[in-house]
Design a protein around this motif. Structure first.
Motif, PDB file in Angstrom:
ATOM      1  N   PHE A  45      -3.695   1.631   5.324  1.00  0.00           N
ATOM      2  CA  PHE A  45      -3.910   2.627   4.263  1.00  0.00           C
ATOM      3  C   PHE A  45      -3.632   4.036   4.828  1.00  0.00           C
ATOM      4  O   PHE A  45      -2.905   4.832   4.226  1.00  0.00           O
ATOM      5  CB  PHE A  45      -5.366   2.499   3.801  1.00  0.00           C
ATOM      6  N   TYR A  89      -7.588  -0.943   6.295  1.00  0.00           N
ATOM      7  CA  TYR A  89      -7.940   0.478   6.387  1.00  0.00           C
ATOM      8  C   TYR A  89      -6.870   1.241   7.187  1.00  0.00           C
ATOM      9  O   TYR A  89      -6.430   2.322   6.799  1.00  0.00           O
ATOM     10  CB  TYR A  89      -9.293   0.657   7.086  1.00  0.00           C
ATOM     11  N   LEU A 131       0.831  -1.215   0.000  1.00  0.00           N
ATOM     12  CA  LEU A 131       0.000   0.000   0.000  1.00  0.00           C
ATOM     13  C   LEU A 131       0.861   1.260   0.000  1.00  0.00           C
ATOM     14  O   LEU A 131       0.575   2.219  -0.719  1.00  0.00           O
ATOM     15  CB  LEU A 131      -0.935   0.010   1.216  1.00  0.00           C
ATOM     16  N   LEU A 190     -10.772   7.061   1.623  1.00  0.00           N
ATOM     17  CA  LEU A 190     -10.855   5.899   2.517  1.00  0.00           C
ATOM     18  C   LEU A 190     -12.159   5.945   3.308  1.00  0.00           C
ATOM     19  O   LEU A 190     -12.818   4.917   3.499  1.00  0.00           O
ATOM     20  CB  LEU A 190      -9.653   5.886   3.469  1.00  0.00           C
TER      21      LEU A 190
END
Lengths: 501, 161
Positions: free
Chosen positions: A362, A359, A62, A122
């Motif tokens: 990220f 998440y 990522l 996001l």
């Protein structure tokens, strides 16, 4: 809450932090060098992740993806050559800001806008992954064609003084991408019987030629005329955007992030389309549209927030349905599969902690990328102190290395020089560069998707207006075109009156 | 050169290119009988598009009065310095590509940069010439070639590293 705590403990460790820093640094380097892409960076780091546990592996992938997206803005602003196609729209105002001595603030605001855009995407991803994934996946070739035509309509806003010249630029971009094998039937086009021409003109190669070569010629010409502009050491400061400046951009950030998220969620689209759409919308909604193209901050914020939001958008079909939208997310999907994570609806039910840790990783990747980039602002802007004629020499070498690295082909280097030569004369002829770039970026998608749609409908063009989504984008494109024509018609009497007075 | 002259010249050159392009499409790309689109459709549409727009540019330029907006000067003049810049940029790129093909990245880049600094830019400082050519080449070779595993051109005749 338990899921969040479990995910937090999984994601926040030294190993994920180190992996994120490494991935972000590699991504930034690859993104900042024209010709090297974040897909290449991802392909390079993927084997490194094989032996890792899944959290640091995901963190590295990522961070590389996000770092690559962010790095593109650095070269776009500092040397006027976009590091990635997604940063192409950033050049328009970013380069002017650098020339006005605002390089550090341009890099700073690009980084912050990118970070905000990414994190907003996001939030959208977390709240609507299931619904958005299903809407996005319903986009067929006909809807994507309509979206691309809507993207092409931004030529109207980017054409500068003459709509005809802007359209000429767009058509030349489309023509360049016609060279090589046809995408549907594999028929050779303009190859003149040679095998090397079959590979066609690569987008990145053309982009390097388009921006870098005319820049080098201009810099050398200015140097020999004795008019070289030197940026003194005192002019270059490390300056971050103020909160007031950021607050003034709130609607631009929100709008651009939403555009990026939605476009990113549609497989086969991507950053360049989102960035140009966001730029055009920012110009249209601005109180000072005349400042765009001359170093306007909003012109940097919009494309950067939007192309970063594409990363979150692209994760929606990837995480929600297991469908990658572009080569970069396909490599990330490969990495997830190797580590035993099968994205899709089942993952949400069976392993919510893994979803939550994705998440969190990220967000971590965005924060680390922003920190590295912001600390690097000082180093990056120091590059501007190098006399432009010496930097031009380095740019030439880097362009050759970058063009070669894409497909390990010296033929591509030749193509880059040829495109540069053509671009130089087109610029001299008053043809704007940005529409050429739009043609290059959107041309292949337009041809592939529209022809696929027509094959699906057995030649009936009604497929393009069969869905409400398609109709919406066609209508928006028509509105922009009509609006531009009205503006031109209205401005003519005013211009002639001004001339007479 | 005025705006008007430039537009007529640009339009004419582009119109010729468009006509040659259309000829090449008909002559070299096969169409598909009975199919709505073929490999020929987009190149042909682009060719006709460019021809139409170029014609529009020429007509627009002719319609402008020679004393009005058409009489504005069209940007910077192509002087001797600009021609020199064009020749050196494309000359350097052509020679550098040849050097890369036969001698590989390291040797071609060191020689290419040093030669450009001395012969084209007229630099005489050994520190600048050696520092730039060796330092830049080494940095690219180390960071891209060795650390990041980017493939750099290898020479057909001779290869250093």
């Amino acid at each position: 809450m338990d899921t969040f705590i479990a995910a937090l403990s999984m994601s926040m460790s030294w190993s994920t932090l180190v992996a994120s820093v490494f991935g972000a640094a590699v991504g930034l380097i690859f993104g900042a060098i024209p010709g090297l892409t974040y897909s290449m960076a991802l392909a390079m780091v993927l084997p490194i992740t094989f032996t890792m546990s899944h959290e640091p592996a995901i963190a590295m992938l990522l961070a590389t993806y996000i770092g690559g997206m962010t790095g593109g803005a650095v070269s776009a602003i500092l040397i006027g050559v976009p590091g990635t196609p997604s940063a192409a729209a950033t050049v328009i105002d970013g380069e002017h800001m650098a020339k006005q001595g605002k390089a550090s603030i341009a890099v700073g605001i690009a980084t912050i806008a990118g970070c905000i855009g990414g994190i907003l995407s996001l939030v959208v991803m977390m709240s609507s992954v299931d619904a958005l994934a299903r809407v996005a996946i319903s986009f067929g070739p006909a809807e994507i064609t309509a979206l691309v035509v809507f993207g092409l309509s931004t030529i109207c806003g980017l054409a500068g003084g003459s709509l005809v010249k802007g359209l000429i630029g767009g058509v030349i971009g489309l023509m360049l991408m016609n060279i090589g094998q046809d995408p549907i039937d594999g028929v050779p086009r303009f190859t003149f019987g040679t095998t090397t021409m079959l590979q066609g003109v690569d987008l990145l190669v053309a982009m390097i030629g388009l921006f870098a070569v005319p820049h080098v010629v201009t810099v050398l010409g200015t140097y020999w005329r004795g008019k070289e502009m030197r940026i003194e050491a005192g002019d270059v400061r490390t300056e971050l955007p103020s909160l007031r400046l950021l607050f003034a951009q709130k609607w631009n950030l929100l709008r651009s992030s939403l555009i990026g998220t939605v476009v990113g969620a549609i497989p086969g689209t991507g950053g360049p389309i989102a960035a140009f759409l966001a730029y055009d919308q920012a110009r249209r909604w601005s109180k000072h549209p005349e400042r765009f193209g001359k170093g306007e901050v909003s012109g940097v914020v919009a494309p950067e927030a939007s192309n970063h939001a594409v990363t979150g958008g692209a994760m929606i079909p990837l995480i929600g349905l297991g469908i990658p939208g572009d080569p970069a997310t396909a490599i990330i999907l490969g990495g997830l599969l190797i580590h035993g994570i099968q994205p899709g609806p089942l993952l949400f039910m069976e392993k919510p902690d893994v979803i939550m840790s994705i998440y969190l990783l990220f967000v971590l990747a965005y924060l680390i990328t922003a920190v590295i980039q912001l600390f690097g602002v000082r180093v990056f802007v120091k590059a501007l102190r190098v006399p432009p004629h010496l930097m031009a020499l380095g740019i030439m070498v880097m362009c050759v290395v970058g063009s070669f690295a894409i497909r390990n082909s010296l033929f591509d280097v030749g193509v880059m020089c040829t495109v540069g030569f053509v671009a130089y004369w087109l610029i001299k002829g008053g043809i704007p560069v940005t529409p050429i770039l739009l043609g290059l970026v959107l041309g292949p998608t337009l041809e592939r998707e529209s022809r696929t749609a027509l094959i699906m409908s057995e030649g009936s063009p009604s497929i393009f207006v069969d869905s409400y989504t398609g109709l919406l984008f066609w209508g928006l494109a028509a509105l922009i075109l009509i609006g531009q024509v009205i503006t031109i018609v209205r401005s003519k009497p005013a211009a002639s009156a001004a001339g007479k007075s | 050169m005025t705006d008007r002259t430039r537009d007529i010249l640009t339009g004419s050159v582009l119109l010729i290119i468009a006509l040659v392009w259309i000829g090449l499409v008909y002559g070299t790309i096969p169409g598909a009988m009975g199919s709505a689109t073929s490999a020929r459709t987009y190149p042909l549409a682009a060719g006709y598009g460019l021809a139409g727009l170029s014609a529009l540019l020429i007509v627009g330029a002719f319609l402008r009065t020679s004393k009005g907006s058409g009489a504005k000067r069209a940007g910077a003049v192509l002087d001797g310095f600009e021609w020199r810049a064009i020749a050196t940029t494309f000359g350097f790129l052509a020679i550098y590509i040849l050097l890369l093909q036969y001698f590989g990245f390291v040797l071609a880049t060191v020689v290419g940069i040093a030669a450009f600094l001395v012969l084209v830019l007229g630099k005489r400082s050994p520190v600048l010439v050696l520092g730039y050519s060796l330092g830049f080449t080494f940095t690219i070779w180390l960071v891209l070639g060795e650390l990041l595993a980017v493939y750099l051109p290898r020479g057909e005749l001779f290869n250093l590293f």
